[in-house]
Design a protein around this motif. Sequence first.
Motif, PDB file in Angstrom:
ATOM      1  N   GLY A   1       1.020  -1.382  -0.062  1.00 15.71           N
ATOM      2  CA  GLY A   1      -0.198   0.259   0.018  1.00 15.71           C
ATOM      3  C   GLY A   1       0.810   1.698   0.307  1.00 15.71           C
ATOM      4  O   GLY A   1       0.120   2.421   0.023  1.00 15.71           O
ATOM      5  N   ALA A   2       2.543   0.769   0.379  1.00 13.99           N
ATOM      6  CA  ALA A   2       3.258   2.290  -0.171  1.00 13.99           C
ATOM      7  C   ALA A   2       3.230   2.413  -1.269  1.00 13.99           C
ATOM      8  O   ALA A   2       3.474   1.826  -2.333  1.00 13.99           O
ATOM      9  N   PHE A   3       3.744   4.285  -1.490  1.00 14.78           N
ATOM     10  CA  PHE A   3       3.899   4.722  -2.917  1.00 14.78           C
ATOM     11  C   PHE A   3       5.188   5.190  -2.959  1.00 14.78           C
ATOM     12  O   PHE A   3       5.704   6.280  -1.824  1.00 14.78           O
ATOM     13  N   MET A   4       5.423   4.946  -3.930  1.00 10.97           N
ATOM     14  CA  MET A   4       7.237   5.858  -4.790  1.00 10.97           C
ATOM     15  C   MET A   4       6.739   7.377  -4.922  1.00 10.97           C
ATOM     16  O   MET A   4       7.099   8.561  -4.731  1.00 10.97           O
ATOM     17  N   TRP A   5       6.283   6.243  -6.879  1.00 11.42           N
ATOM     18  CA  TRP A   5       5.702   7.901  -7.929  1.00 11.42           C
ATOM     19  C   TRP A   5       4.341   7.371  -8.293  1.00 11.42           C
ATOM     20  O   TRP A   5       4.243   6.237  -9.456  1.00 11.42           O
ATOM     21  N   PRO A   6       3.461   7.496  -7.551  1.00 17.11           N
ATOM     22  CA  PRO A   6       2.104   7.245  -8.268  1.00 17.11           C
ATOM     23  C   PRO A   6       2.015   7.801  -9.086  1.00 17.11           C
ATOM     24  O   PRO A   6       2.260   8.819  -8.927  1.00 17.11           O
ATOM     25  N   THR A   7       1.164   7.218 -10.817  1.00 17.26           N
ATOM     26  CA  THR A   7       1.284   7.810 -11.293  1.00 17.26           C
ATOM     27  C   THR A   7      -0.314   8.466 -11.749  1.00 17.26           C
ATOM     28  O   THR A   7      -0.654   9.095 -12.822  1.00 17.26           O
ATOM     29  N   ALA A   8      -0.729   7.148 -11.329  1.00 16.31           N
ATOM     30  CA  ALA A   8      -2.652   6.810 -11.980  1.00 16.31           C
ATOM     31  C   ALA A   8      -3.633   6.355 -11.380  1.00 16.31           C
ATOM     32  O   ALA A   8      -3.003   4.937 -10.651  1.00 16.31           O
ATOM     33  N   ILE A   9      -4.872   5.799 -10.974  1.00 16.94           N
ATOM     34  CA  ILE A   9      -5.935   6.072 -11.005  1.00 16.94           C
ATOM     35  C   ILE A   9      -7.117   5.549 -11.002  1.00 16.94           C
ATOM     36  O   ILE A   9      -7.496   6.167 -12.579  1.00 16.94           O
TER      37      ILE A   9
ATOM     38  N   ARG B   1       7.812   0.889 -15.388  1.00 12.45           N
ATOM     39  CA  ARG B   1       7.000   2.328 -15.394  1.00 12.45           C
ATOM     40  C   ARG B   1       5.818   2.496 -15.625  1.00 12.45           C
ATOM     41  O   ARG B   1       5.162   3.129 -16.682  1.00 12.45           O
ATOM     42  N   PRO B   2       5.058   1.274 -15.293  1.00  8.27           N
ATOM     43  CA  PRO B   2       3.410   2.291 -15.419  1.00  8.27           C
ATOM     44  C   PRO B   2       3.330   2.988 -15.578  1.00  8.27           C
ATOM     45  O   PRO B   2       3.132   4.480 -14.248  1.00  8.27           O
ATOM     46  N   SER B   3       2.212   3.698 -16.375  1.00  2.65           N
ATOM     47  CA  SER B   3       1.168   5.244 -16.347  1.00  2.65           C
ATOM     48  C   SER B   3      -0.220   4.954 -16.369  1.00  2.65           C
ATOM     49  O   SER B   3      -1.158   4.204 -15.548  1.00  2.65           O
ATOM     50  N   GLY B   4      -0.716   5.024 -17.162  1.00  2.00           N
ATOM     51  CA  GLY B   4      -1.986   5.614 -17.339  1.00  2.00           C
ATOM     52  C   GLY B   4      -3.260   3.836 -16.687  1.00  2.00           C
ATOM     53  O   GLY B   4      -2.320   2.402 -17.247  1.00  2.00           O
ATOM     54  N   LEU B   5      -3.873   3.830 -16.534  1.00  2.42           N
ATOM     55  CA  LEU B   5      -5.427   2.816 -16.329  1.00  2.42           C
ATOM     56  C   LEU B   5      -6.662   3.468 -16.419  1.00  2.42           C
ATOM     57  O   LEU B   5      -7.215   4.196 -16.488  1.00  2.42           O
ATOM     58  N   ALA B   6      -6.893   1.906 -17.113  1.00  9.50           N
ATOM     59  CA  ALA B   6      -8.666   2.352 -17.200  1.00  9.50           C
ATOM     60  C   ALA B   6      -9.525   0.568 -17.481  1.00  9.50           C
ATOM     61  O   ALA B   6      -8.750   0.159 -17.813  1.00  9.50           O
ATOM     62  N   LEU B   7     -10.427   0.787 -16.979  1.00 10.67           N
ATOM     63  CA  LEU B   7     -10.894  -1.048 -16.695  1.00 10.67           C
ATOM     64  C   LEU B   7     -12.445  -0.312 -17.471  1.00 10.67           C
ATOM     65  O   LEU B   7     -12.887  -0.026 -18.106  1.00 10.67           O
ATOM     66  N   ASP B   8     -12.647  -1.521 -18.421  1.00  9.54           N
ATOM     67  CA  ASP B   8     -13.479  -2.119 -18.801  1.00  9.54           C
ATOM     68  C   ASP B   8     -14.777  -2.750 -18.464  1.00  9.54           C
ATOM     69  O   ASP B   8     -14.724  -2.271 -17.388  1.00  9.54           O
ATOM     70  N   GLN B   9     -16.049  -2.477 -18.656  1.00  8.71           N
ATOM     71  CA  GLN B   9     -17.210  -3.160 -18.514  1.00  8.71           C
ATOM     72  C   GLN B   9     -16.943  -4.425 -17.717  1.00  8.71           C
ATOM     73  O   GLN B   9     -17.885  -4.658 -16.657  1.00  8.71           O
ATOM     74  N   ASP B  10     -15.758  -5.327 -17.884  1.00  3.64           N
ATOM     75  CA  ASP B  10     -15.454  -7.040 -17.613  1.00  3.64           C
ATOM     76  C   ASP B  10     -14.969  -6.168 -16.246  1.00  3.64           C
ATOM     77  O   ASP B  10     -14.248  -8.290 -16.016  1.00  3.64           O
ATOM     78  N   ASP B  11     -14.281  -5.377 -16.223  1.00  7.63           N
ATOM     79  CA  ASP B  11     -13.715  -4.896 -14.981  1.00  7.63           C
ATOM     80  C   ASP B  11     -11.836  -5.388 -14.991  1.00  7.63           C
ATOM     81  O   ASP B  11     -11.011  -6.126 -14.142  1.00  7.63           O
TER      82      ASP B  11
ATOM     83  N   MET C   1       6.526   6.129 -25.477  1.00  5.24           N
ATOM     84  CA  MET C   1       6.401   6.810 -23.644  1.00  5.24           C
ATOM     85  C   MET C   1       5.227   6.837 -24.155  1.00  5.24           C
ATOM     86  O   MET C   1       4.640   8.061 -23.444  1.00  5.24           O
ATOM     87  N   PRO C   2       4.025   6.255 -24.087  1.00  3.85           N
ATOM     88  CA  PRO C   2       2.795   6.493 -23.966  1.00  3.85           C
ATOM     89  C   PRO C   2       2.344   6.570 -21.984  1.00  3.85           C
ATOM     90  O   PRO C   2       2.630   6.060 -21.314  1.00  3.85           O
ATOM     91  N   TRP C   3       1.138   7.235 -22.132  1.00  4.76           N
ATOM     92  CA  TRP C   3       1.237   7.827 -20.968  1.00  4.76           C
ATOM     93  C   TRP C   3      -0.693   7.724 -20.547  1.00  4.76           C
ATOM     94  O   TRP C   3      -0.708   7.210 -19.770  1.00  4.76           O
TER      95      TRP C   3
END
Length: 340
Positions: free
Chosen positions: A85-93, A136-146, A183-185
């Motif tokens: 649960g710790a963060f260093m370089w949190p990027t997306a939610i 270096r993961p960045s952007g996140l998105a969920l679809d209708q099936d999670d 380097m997509p974001w």
Amino acid sequence: MTTQMHPVQLQYSHTIGRAEFSGPGFRAPVGIARGENERLYVLSRSYEVRPDGKRITICTVGEDYITEFGRGVSAAQAHADAADGAFMWPTAIALDRAGNVYVSDEWFNRISRFTKNGEWIGKWGTPGDGDGELNRPSGLALDQDDNLYVVDSQNHRIQKFDNNGVFIAKWGKAGSGEGEFDMPWGIAIDTEGDVYVTDWRNDRIQKFTATGQFLMSFGTSGTGEGEFNRPTGIAVDQDGVIYVTDWRNERVQVFNADGSFIMQLAGEATVSKWGKEKLDANAEMWQQRARAQGLEREKRFWGPIAVAVDAKNRIFVAETARSRIQVYCKQVPIFIGDRL
């Protein structure tokens, strides 16, 4: 009789936030997600020297503070087995249908998962370029099936997982051709399930099917209408209108579903409710503001990095440099023939 849609109109609503390392406020916010019951989840990245500011703030659209969760660590503490649960370089939610919260972290190369109230559930991800590994993961998105789509930025690809972190698929490689990335974001999914990616160093937006088939791209490098200088966040509303935070151009650009330019926003911020509370606590601060020169610049975007939309046609824009969110409302008059 034909039906035509009038060009999109966006009306500024209000501003949320102030610069704080804890409590009501944000510190260098980088991500926004809309939850249930008017909740907003705001991810603060803070700074290397102030890990206490790395957190997720839960507040309402009306700027009522609810709580915060997550814990930042310093570079000295940011070893591979740092606390869950710790963060260093949190990027997306991002939030799934149950309200569970997913956060990407560029330093740890992992995804952390929490309940809607901030209880840590789990994590996945290890450094590398194999299936399911991250760089270096960045952007996140969920679809209708999670299923969770992750922008694997420095592997120049998109990866798809189920909501427990099981690898499903991937697409993309380094380059500037169709379906290639530099380097997509950011990432967003529309109501049809199509996927939009901000291709950061290629200064463009690419659109794909849910399986990664290339559909279209738009945008080139520059400062003109429809041009980008390092696009970051992206959101698509229920009508297919596309919103992009054009980071180094300090603006938000708005596009039709076909990628044609509609308009741009430069920012219209006012003092937020939390900001007024802090100023009211010290009358001299109001006096200092009254004497300040160039205060008009405070309205403008500075470091717009993330954008979110909701079912009520509201648009939320996070600014890292000003530690706030500007809120706009979309108004789309419907014309039948040539009459309203």
